[in-house]
Design a protein around this motif. Structure first.
Motif, mmCIF file in Angstrom:
data_model
loop_
_atom_site.group_PDB
_atom_site.id
_atom_site.type_symbol
_atom_site.label_atom_id
_atom_site.label_comp_id
_atom_site.label_asym_id
_atom_site.label_seq_id
_atom_site.Cartn_x
_atom_site.Cartn_y
_atom_site.Cartn_z
ATOM 1 N N SER A 190 -3.354 1.912 -11.432
ATOM 2 C CA SER A 190 -2.313 2.942 -11.499
ATOM 3 C C SER A 190 -0.904 2.371 -11.602
ATOM 4 C CB SER A 190 -2.415 3.853 -10.280
ATOM 5 O OG SER A 190 -2.261 3.106 -9.088
ATOM 6 N N PHE A 200 0.850 -1.178 0.000
ATOM 7 C CA PHE A 200 0.000 0.000 0.000
ATOM 8 C C PHE A 200 0.890 1.232 0.000
ATOM 9 C CE2 PHE A 200 -4.266 -1.735 1.051
ATOM 10 C CZ PHE A 200 -3.907 -3.038 1.310
ATOM 11 N N ILE A 224 -1.986 -0.926 -3.766
ATOM 12 C CA ILE A 224 -1.327 -0.911 -5.053
ATOM 13 C C ILE A 224 -1.091 -2.315 -5.607
ATOM 14 C CG2 ILE A 224 -0.237 1.342 -4.854
ATOM 15 C CD1 ILE A 224 2.322 0.042 -3.985
ATOM 16 N N LYS A 271 -3.661 12.200 1.901
ATOM 17 C CA LYS A 271 -4.521 11.210 1.250
ATOM 18 C C LYS A 271 -4.627 9.955 2.100
ATOM 19 C CE LYS A 271 -3.722 12.683 -3.502
ATOM 20 N NZ LYS A 271 -3.367 12.245 -4.888
ATOM 21 N N GLU A 272 -5.628 9.155 1.787
ATOM 22 C CA GLU A 272 -5.794 7.902 2.497
ATOM 23 C C GLU A 272 -4.810 6.866 1.958
ATOM 24 O OE1 GLU A 272 -10.561 8.189 3.600
ATOM 25 O OE2 GLU A 272 -9.817 6.593 2.312
ATOM 26 N N ARG A 273 -4.562 5.874 2.772
ATOM 27 C CA ARG A 273 -3.704 4.784 2.347
ATOM 28 C C ARG A 273 -4.410 4.018 1.229
ATOM 29 N NH1 ARG A 273 -0.587 1.562 6.974
ATOM 30 N NH2 ARG A 273 -0.320 3.758 7.471
ATOM 31 N N GLU A 274 -3.677 3.756 0.151
ATOM 32 C CA GLU A 274 -4.298 3.116 -0.992
ATOM 33 C C GLU A 274 -3.586 1.823 -1.366
ATOM 34 O OE1 GLU A 274 -4.110 5.038 -4.779
ATOM 35 O OE2 GLU A 274 -2.015 5.648 -4.559
ATOM 36 N N THR A 298 -7.541 -2.344 3.743
ATOM 37 C CA THR A 298 -6.521 -2.333 4.795
ATOM 38 C C THR A 298 -6.970 -3.152 6.001
ATOM 39 O OG1 THR A 298 -7.412 -0.271 5.670
ATOM 40 C CG2 THR A 298 -5.611 -0.094 4.089
ATOM 41 N N ALA A 323 -7.781 -5.349 -1.372
ATOM 42 C CA ALA A 323 -7.550 -3.907 -1.380
ATOM 43 C C ALA A 323 -7.949 -3.237 -0.067
ATOM 44 C CB ALA A 323 -8.321 -3.262 -2.520
ATOM 45 N N ALA A 337 -3.444 -2.550 -8.641
ATOM 46 C CA ALA A 337 -4.206 -1.335 -8.879
ATOM 47 C C ALA A 337 -3.937 -0.880 -10.304
ATOM 48 C CB ALA A 337 -3.803 -0.252 -7.889
ATOM 49 N N GLN A 369 0.741 5.727 0.890
ATOM 50 C CA GLN A 369 -0.026 6.855 1.409
ATOM 51 C C GLN A 369 0.724 8.139 1.109
ATOM 52 O OE1 GLN A 369 -1.094 6.531 5.558
ATOM 53 N NE2 GLN A 369 -2.766 7.983 5.309
#
Length: 124
Positions: free
Chosen positions: A63, A37, A48, A43-46, A108, A106, A61, A39
């Protein structure tokens, strides 16, 4: 008790590559589903990338698809995140995480253990 420790972060220019390491102690990493992940400030933790070792299924992800890959070294009990073609928007603190078995790769909340994070900065 499982502990995760990330390393390998740093500053790189756009287009360059970086490899992060997540060293796992306490248990063999393959006993867990593993995720990465990140961050960015404000922003929030995303999510990947994640892998379910049993079956070898990897989740990405959008991205990072085609640029980031995950691998494991059993001798070192370490999971790697290879990041290629880095972009400024990849700048963030990167975290590895381990799940006893995730339902939503995805989410957390599905992960039981987290590392402390390592900073990656992509800038010219």
């Amino acid at each position: 008790q499982v502990q995760l420790a990330e390393s390998g972060g740093g500053w790189v220019q756009p287009g360059e590559s970086l490899r992060l390491a997540c060293t796992v102690s306490g248990r063999t990493f393959s006993r867990y589903d593993m995720g990465w992940f990140r961050q960015a400030p404000g922003k929030e933790r995303e999510f990947i990338l994640a892998i379910r070792w049993s079956g070898g299924t990897t989740f990405y992800a959008d991205s990072v698809k085609g640029r980031f890959t995950i691998s494991g070294d059993y001798a070192k009990n370490t999971v790697y995140l290879q990041m290629n073609s880095l972009k400024p928007e990849d700048t963030a603190v990167y975290y590895c995480a381990a799940a006893r078995g995730f339902k939503d790769y995805a989410a957390t909340a599905d992960y039981d253990y987290w590392g402390q994070g390592t900073q990656v900065t992509v800038s010219s």
